[in-house]
Structures are given as C-alpha cells and as structure tokens.
Design a protein around this motif. Structure first.
Motif, PDB file in Angstrom:
ATOM      1  N   VAL A  67       0.826  -1.209   0.000  1.00 49.51           N
ATOM      2  CA  VAL A  67       0.000   0.000   0.000  1.00 49.51           C
ATOM      3  C   VAL A  67       0.861   1.262   0.000  1.00 49.51           C
ATOM      4  O   VAL A  67       0.501   2.274  -0.609  1.00 49.51           O
ATOM      5  CB  VAL A  67      -0.998  -0.013   1.182  1.00 49.51           C
ATOM      6  N   LEU A 102      -4.376   7.872   4.019  1.00 52.81           N
ATOM      7  CA  LEU A 102      -5.089   7.110   2.998  1.00 52.81           C
ATOM      8  C   LEU A 102      -4.579   5.667   2.948  1.00 52.81           C
ATOM      9  O   LEU A 102      -5.371   4.721   2.858  1.00 52.81           O
ATOM     10  CB  LEU A 102      -4.916   7.785   1.637  1.00 52.81           C
ATOM     11  N   LEU A 115      -6.576   2.133   3.451  1.00 54.89           N
ATOM     12  CA  LEU A 115      -6.619   1.148   2.378  1.00 54.89           C
ATOM     13  C   LEU A 115      -6.006  -0.192   2.765  1.00 54.89           C
ATOM     14  O   LEU A 115      -6.344  -1.219   2.174  1.00 54.89           O
ATOM     15  CB  LEU A 115      -5.888   1.694   1.142  1.00 54.89           C
ATOM     16  N   GLN A 165      -8.075  -3.182   3.227  1.00 56.97           N
ATOM     17  CA  GLN A 165      -8.819  -3.599   2.040  1.00 56.97           C
ATOM     18  C   GLN A 165     -10.334  -3.446   2.233  1.00 56.97           C
ATOM     19  O   GLN A 165     -11.099  -4.394   2.111  1.00 56.97           O
ATOM     20  CB  GLN A 165      -8.456  -5.043   1.680  1.00 56.97           C
ATOM     21  N   LEU A 187     -14.909   3.180   1.497  1.00 47.31           N
ATOM     22  CA  LEU A 187     -13.939   4.146   2.001  1.00 47.31           C
ATOM     23  C   LEU A 187     -14.638   5.493   2.169  1.00 47.31           C
ATOM     24  O   LEU A 187     -15.169   6.051   1.211  1.00 47.31           O
ATOM     25  CB  LEU A 187     -12.763   4.277   1.034  1.00 47.31           C
ATOM     26  N   LEU A 200      -5.832   5.204  -7.468  1.00 52.51           N
ATOM     27  CA  LEU A 200      -5.909   4.152  -6.450  1.00 52.51           C
ATOM     28  C   LEU A 200      -7.253   3.431  -6.513  1.00 52.51           C
ATOM     29  O   LEU A 200      -7.320   2.212  -6.349  1.00 52.51           O
ATOM     30  CB  LEU A 200      -5.714   4.754  -5.054  1.00 52.51           C
ATOM     31  N   TRP A 201      -8.310   4.182  -6.764  1.00 59.02           N
ATOM     32  CA  TRP A 201      -9.656   3.597  -6.821  1.00 59.02           C
ATOM     33  C   TRP A 201      -9.761   2.566  -7.941  1.00 59.02           C
ATOM     34  O   TRP A 201     -10.416   1.536  -7.782  1.00 59.02           O
ATOM     35  CB  TRP A 201     -10.679   4.709  -7.010  1.00 59.02           C
ATOM     36  N   GLN A 204      -8.907  -1.434  -7.001  1.00 61.11           N
ATOM     37  CA  GLN A 204      -9.834  -2.330  -6.303  1.00 61.11           C
ATOM     38  C   GLN A 204     -11.288  -1.885  -6.391  1.00 61.11           C
ATOM     39  O   GLN A 204     -12.189  -2.630  -6.021  1.00 61.11           O
ATOM     40  CB  GLN A 204      -9.425  -2.453  -4.829  1.00 61.11           C
TER      41      GLN A 204
END
Length: 252
Positions: free
Chosen positions: A111, A138, A142, A145, A149, A173-174, A177
């Motif tokens: 991460v 952040l 994250l 997991q 969020l 980042l979005w 996942q």
C-alpha cells in the motif's frame, strides 16, 4: 451495497443533525456529498463508520446493520491523525495488528508503494509534508482492504496544487480495487472532478435536497466547458438549499 433508511440523529443537547435521511449507494460508486455548514455531513460519515449511533433509522452494509466500526469500512479524516511515536509503516499497520506479521509487512509494503511513499516507510510523521501525511492516512485506510472508504474533507487543509494532485492520485488508487467511495466536501470542483453522483444536502436538519449523476467522462478537465456547466448547476443547487433554509428560519 449500502442502504441508509430514514436515518435520524439527535444529540443530547436537543440539536437535530439529520432527519428522515435515506440514501442507497451502489458497489464501486464514487459518491460526493456537498452542502453548507450544519448539514450533518460529518455526522453522517460517523454514523456510516459505526463511530456513533443513530437516534432512529438504520444503516445496512450488504444487508447487515452497522452498529460499530467494521473492517469493511475505512475512514480518512480531515486531518491525518498520525501517531507521532510510530514510524510511517507502523502507523499504516496499526489497524491490521491482528494479522500475522508477515502479512502485515506485505500489505504495508504494497500500500505504501501504491501511494508513492515506499521510500519513506521508516520516517516519522513530523518529517512529512502535509500532502505526504494525508497519503499515509489514505494508506492506513486502504491497508485493511475496505469495501467502503469514507473521506471527510481529507484535502481541505492543503494548498490547491497539492489538493489537485491528491485528487488525481485517489482516482488512480480507486481503479485498482474499486471500493465504494463516499466523499464529504465543501469544494464543488472536487466533487465534480471525482464523483459519479453528487448528493446535495439541505441544512438543519440535514436531509437530501437533490441527487444527480455526473455525466462527465474521466479524466475530467476543470476548465472544460461541460465541467464549468456542471459547476454552475451544482452551485445553483447549493444556493437554492441555502435560500430554502433561510426562508424556513425566518418563518420560524
């Protein structure tokens, strides 16, 4: 996947922060919630996170009532809230201490790489810039997991250039996942830049005034004519909400 039904929150002093608040959020959706001060935006996030309990109504995540903090829900607050006595890697790992140490290390390393701070893992929070500290916050959210969020004006204290950079970084980042993102913000440009859908709140008590999808493709350009049209539309919605509140206050 997230279903809020007739939510109400009244504080012990009698203040009614939210009333008859209902909202459904789809899996993987980026939802922005905007509104003036006193709309109950932060109260709503605390209720979704399980950090506070509603006076009435319910919050369901995947059909199960949210009654307390859950690992499926991550939160990024207005300030990083890093623990100064822990290194960056230890701050990020704090919420997954129940996992085997090898898995902790793997997740933290992964991460921190994703947020661009792999080389700073052994530094202390006081050695970071404001933007770097918020990236650590952040990463901490994250690393568990989460399915959902929650972001409570996470970039409001940063300068414009850093804020824009982190907004773009959040979208990248979005994509990895695709968790459900719920963003509370006063910044209408931030809402338009990030969100699939925007919910405008009307204050005292906080309730939904309007909800509309944003039909703009990513990546979005802030100076694009369509972006500016949507900005004007959103600003008009906020002005209407403020005027309706003012009228109700005067009539009372």
């Amino acid at each position: 996947m997230l279903d809020i039904r007739k939510l109400q929150k009244r504080y012990p002093n009698g203040f009614l922060a939210l009333a008859d608040f209902s909202l459904s959020v789809k899996q993987g959706e980026i939802l922005a919630i905007v509104g003036g001060s006193g709309c109950g935006k932060s109260t709503l996030l605390r209720l979704i996170a399980g950090l506070d309990q509603p006076t009435a109504g319910s919050i369901l995540l995947d059909g199960t009532t949210v009654l307390a903090p859950r690992p499926e829900i991550g939160v990024v607050f207005q300030e990083p809230r890093l623990m100064p006595w822990l290194t960056i890697s230890k701050n990020v790992a704090f919420g997954i201490r129940h996992l085997p140490i090898e898995e902790q290390n793997q997740r933290v390393e992964r991460v921190l790489e994703r947020v661009g701070l792999a080389t700073l893992s052994q530094r202390w929070p006081k050695e970071l810039s404001g933007g770097q500290a918020q990236r650590v916050a952040l990463a901490r959210a994250l690393v568990g997991q989460p399915e959902v969020l929650l972001l409570d004006e996470p970039y409001s204290a940063l300068d414009a250039l850093t804020r824009h950079d982190l907004q773009e970084h959040l979208l990248k980042l979005w994509v990895d996942q695709r968790p459900t993102l719920i963003l509370v913000t006063h910044d209408i440009e931030e809402a338009l830049f990030l969100a699939d859908r925007i919910v405008v709140l009307q204050p005292q008590p906080g309730r939904v005034k309007s909800s509309f999808p944003v039909y703009l493709e990513h990546p979005r350009q802030r100076q694009d004519s369509l972006f500016l049209e949507w900005r004007s539309k959103l600003l008009a919605e906020l002005n209407q909400a403020a005027q309706a509140h003012e009228k109700s206050t005067l009539s009372a």
